[in-house]
Design an enzyme around this catalytic site. Structure first.
Site, mmCIF file in Angstrom:
data_model
loop_
_atom_site.group_PDB
_atom_site.id
_atom_site.type_symbol
_atom_site.label_atom_id
_atom_site.label_comp_id
_atom_site.label_asym_id
_atom_site.label_seq_id
_atom_site.Cartn_x
_atom_site.Cartn_y
_atom_site.Cartn_z
ATOM 1 C CE1 TYR A 1 -2.800 7.504 4.089
ATOM 2 C CE2 TYR A 1 -0.729 6.969 5.174
ATOM 3 C CZ TYR A 1 -1.748 6.625 4.308
ATOM 4 O OH TYR A 1 -1.737 5.411 3.680
ATOM 5 N N GLY B 1 0.847 -1.193 0.000
ATOM 6 C CA GLY B 1 0.000 0.000 0.000
ATOM 7 C C GLY B 1 0.875 1.233 0.000
ATOM 8 C CB CYS B 2 0.518 4.496 1.658
ATOM 9 S SG CYS B 2 1.440 6.015 1.915
ATOM 10 C CG PHE B 3 6.096 4.875 -0.550
ATOM 11 C CD1 PHE B 3 5.646 6.067 -0.016
ATOM 12 C CD2 PHE B 3 6.564 4.890 -1.852
ATOM 13 C CE1 PHE B 3 5.661 7.245 -0.745
ATOM 14 C CE2 PHE B 3 6.597 6.068 -2.591
ATOM 15 C CZ PHE B 3 6.144 7.252 -2.028
ATOM 16 C CD1 TRP B 4 5.236 8.314 2.619
ATOM 17 C CD2 TRP B 4 3.239 9.099 3.218
ATOM 18 N NE1 TRP B 4 5.023 9.459 1.909
ATOM 19 C CE2 TRP B 4 3.795 9.969 2.247
ATOM 20 C CE3 TRP B 4 1.990 9.399 3.734
ATOM 21 C CZ2 TRP B 4 3.143 11.110 1.795
ATOM 22 C CZ3 TRP B 4 1.337 10.534 3.289
ATOM 23 C CH2 TRP B 4 1.904 11.384 2.327
#
Length: 174
Positions: free
Chosen positions: A153, A10-13
């Site tokens: 986020y 998913g989101c790399f963060w």
């Protein structure tokens, strides 16, 4: 002995934040891979037209943390049964994927998926893909969580993932 893996969750963060807090991890680089567009950037990858996934390249010392722990953390840090989606992030750029360098790594990844399936009610849809070129993301995306801990986020999405990883891997994740 350093080992390197390239994983998309998913989101790399999110995966970046968890892995950077894992004992034995030497480096995490957020980036893009698995697509057909040369020189992708965040905006183009977010459009869903490049074929690239948001991914992380993680380098770790296997004398400190076994590869299997890194893979278990990977599966715990996202929903590997969700096709092309993690929470509100939707599209192939948010797919769950393991990018292999050679056949031996592909076999280890396949074995990890098989072993993890017992922990999930739905089928794991994590893809096994050959690692092509890895494109590091822009500097703003590197270690995003540490630099923006009060970002919405980070508060709503990343903090619960960190808490889950810490609970499941207390010996490894700070």
């Amino acid at each position: 002995m350093s080992t390197e893996l390239t994983l998309a969750a998913g989101c790399f963060w999110c995966l970046d934040a968890v892995l950077r807090r894992t004992r034995g991890v030497e480096e995490v680089v957020s980036g893009y891979t698995g697509g057909h567009t040369p020189d992708p950037d965040y905006e183009s990858v977010c459009s869903g037209t490049t074929g690239h996934a948001e991914a992380v390249r993680v380098r770790f010392d296997e004398n400190v943390v076994p590869e299997q722990v890194i893979l278990d953390i990977f599966f715990t840090s996202h929903d590997p049964t969700s096709l092309n989606r993690q929470g509100h992030d939707v599209g192939t750029q948010y797919r769950s994927a393991m990018f292999y360098r050679d056949e031996a790594e592909k076999e280890r990844f396949a074995a990890a998926i098989k072993a993890q399936q017992a922990n999930w009610d739905r089928p794991i849809v994590t893809t096994l893909e050959p690692l092509g070129e890895f494109h590091p993301a822009e500097p703003v995306h590197q270690d995003f969580y540490a630099r923006n801990p009060f970002n919405g986020y980070c508060q709503v999405i990343i903090n619960p993932k960190l808490a889950k990883a810490r609970a499941g891997f207390a010996d490894w994740v700070a």
